[in-house]
Design an enzyme around this catalytic site. Sequence first.
Site, PDB file in Angstrom:
ATOM      1  N   ARG A 100       1.100  -1.214  -0.124  1.00  0.00           N
ATOM      2  CA  ARG A 100      -0.183   0.017  -0.413  1.00  0.00           C
ATOM      3  C   ARG A 100       0.853   0.611   0.318  1.00  0.00           C
ATOM      4  O   ARG A 100       1.931   1.280   0.376  1.00  0.00           O
ATOM      5  CB  ARG A 100      -1.083   0.057   0.837  1.00  0.00           C
ATOM      6  CG  ARG A 100      -2.590   0.892   1.729  1.00  0.00           C
ATOM      7  CD  ARG A 100      -2.822   1.443   2.705  1.00  0.00           C
ATOM      8  NE  ARG A 100      -3.832   2.046   2.100  1.00  0.00           N
ATOM      9  CZ  ARG A 100      -4.243   3.165   3.714  1.00  0.00           C
ATOM     10  NH1 ARG A 100      -4.452   2.334   4.337  1.00  0.00           N
ATOM     11  NH2 ARG A 100      -5.216   4.194   3.613  1.00  0.00           N
ATOM     12  N   HIS A 101       0.731   2.400  -0.816  1.00  0.00           N
ATOM     13  CA  HIS A 101       0.993   3.493  -0.836  1.00  0.00           C
ATOM     14  C   HIS A 101       1.168   4.480   0.526  1.00  0.00           C
ATOM     15  O   HIS A 101       0.447   3.794   2.092  1.00  0.00           O
ATOM     16  CB  HIS A 101       0.693   4.355  -1.774  1.00  0.00           C
ATOM     17  CG  HIS A 101      -0.891   4.863  -1.245  1.00  0.00           C
ATOM     18  ND1 HIS A 101      -1.215   5.730  -0.262  1.00  0.00           N
ATOM     19  CD2 HIS A 101      -2.114   4.321  -1.819  1.00  0.00           C
ATOM     20  CE1 HIS A 101      -2.690   5.838   0.041  1.00  0.00           C
ATOM     21  NE2 HIS A 101      -3.389   5.257  -1.116  1.00  0.00           N
ATOM     22  N   ARG A 157       0.261   8.919  -5.795  1.00  0.00           N
ATOM     23  CA  ARG A 157       0.599   7.802  -4.783  1.00  0.00           C
ATOM     24  C   ARG A 157       1.298   7.133  -4.376  1.00  0.00           C
ATOM     25  O   ARG A 157       2.038   6.136  -3.495  1.00  0.00           O
ATOM     26  CB  ARG A 157      -0.912   8.657  -3.759  1.00  0.00           C
ATOM     27  CG  ARG A 157      -1.868   7.429  -4.281  1.00  0.00           C
ATOM     28  CD  ARG A 157      -2.987   8.188  -2.878  1.00  0.00           C
ATOM     29  NE  ARG A 157      -3.898   6.687  -3.291  1.00  0.00           N
ATOM     30  CZ  ARG A 157      -5.287   7.568  -4.394  1.00  0.00           C
ATOM     31  NH1 ARG A 157      -5.058   8.239  -5.146  1.00  0.00           N
ATOM     32  NH2 ARG A 157      -6.460   6.793  -4.483  1.00  0.00           N
ATOM     33  N   GLU A 165      -7.002   2.683  -7.366  1.00  0.00           N
ATOM     34  CA  GLU A 165      -7.904   2.395  -6.013  1.00  0.00           C
ATOM     35  C   GLU A 165      -9.124   2.184  -6.643  1.00  0.00           C
ATOM     36  O   GLU A 165      -9.132   2.332  -8.286  1.00  0.00           O
ATOM     37  CB  GLU A 165      -7.730   3.772  -5.159  1.00  0.00           C
ATOM     38  CG  GLU A 165      -8.757   3.114  -3.967  1.00  0.00           C
ATOM     39  CD  GLU A 165      -8.379   1.684  -3.093  1.00  0.00           C
ATOM     40  OE1 GLU A 165      -9.151   0.336  -3.680  1.00  0.00           O
ATOM     41  OE2 GLU A 165      -8.203   2.117  -2.121  1.00  0.00           O
ATOM     42  N   HIS A 186      -3.219   0.003  -3.084  1.00  0.00           N
ATOM     43  CA  HIS A 186      -3.949   1.182  -2.525  1.00  0.00           C
ATOM     44  C   HIS A 186      -4.774   0.414  -2.085  1.00  0.00           C
ATOM     45  O   HIS A 186      -4.916  -1.253  -1.700  1.00  0.00           O
ATOM     46  CB  HIS A 186      -5.403   1.721  -3.580  1.00  0.00           C
ATOM     47  CG  HIS A 186      -4.117   2.897  -4.659  1.00  0.00           C
ATOM     48  ND1 HIS A 186      -3.701   3.846  -4.567  1.00  0.00           N
ATOM     49  CD2 HIS A 186      -3.905   2.320  -5.716  1.00  0.00           C
ATOM     50  CE1 HIS A 186      -3.479   4.747  -5.462  1.00  0.00           C
ATOM     51  NE2 HIS A 186      -3.349   3.593  -6.410  1.00  0.00           N
TER      52      HIS A 186
END
Length: 209
Positions: free
Chosen positions: A8-9, A58, A82, A149
């Site tokens: 995940r970012h 991101r 996402e 995401h």
Amino acid sequence: MTRLIVWRHGNTDWNAGNRVQGQTDVSLNDLGRQQAVDAAELLVKLKPGAIVSSDLRRSADTAAALAALTGLSISYDKRLRERYFGAWQGYTMTEVAQLFPDQHARWQAGQEVGGDVESLDELGRRVSDALLDAAALAPPGGTVVVATHGAAARQGVGHLLGWPIEQLRTLRALQNCHWIELTLDDKRGWQVAAYNVGPFSERPVPPPV
């Protein structure tokens, strides 16, 4: 044994404000950039052979922190974006509950939201397909890191493993810059080796939106 890291970012101002990002292209904040560096220093020890990322900033900037340490180029895949949250995007979750009470209630219950929000089945299928294509980039017995995401990671991994929604709901949300480690066994297929691994953070866990 192929190893797939689903990462995940880092944190964004919208994460910090509990604001629904979805596919809005929000940048990392200072905390998120530092998280990416800290996580990259751990992930580089796994000697990744490839890095794949969502094209949203991101995630792309999170992946860039690892690319800087490994010298690897980043492949971008829009399927790793996402979940599309439609009209919710840009609102805080408090505002979503006020403006879309029926949809919000279904979301909290783990049901399909409806409206213009992407379905969980569609999300899981597209992300799972992207994860499989990313895994194919690994050298024999190698490691691939995929930057994506929160909701995308959980639903994509769940679809890949064949887990029902009820089982996925037993997993807490991934923290920013934390990851899921999957391994591919010749006989048993994909297995979860680790979940929610990453650099230490004292910040509360933001929702995966």
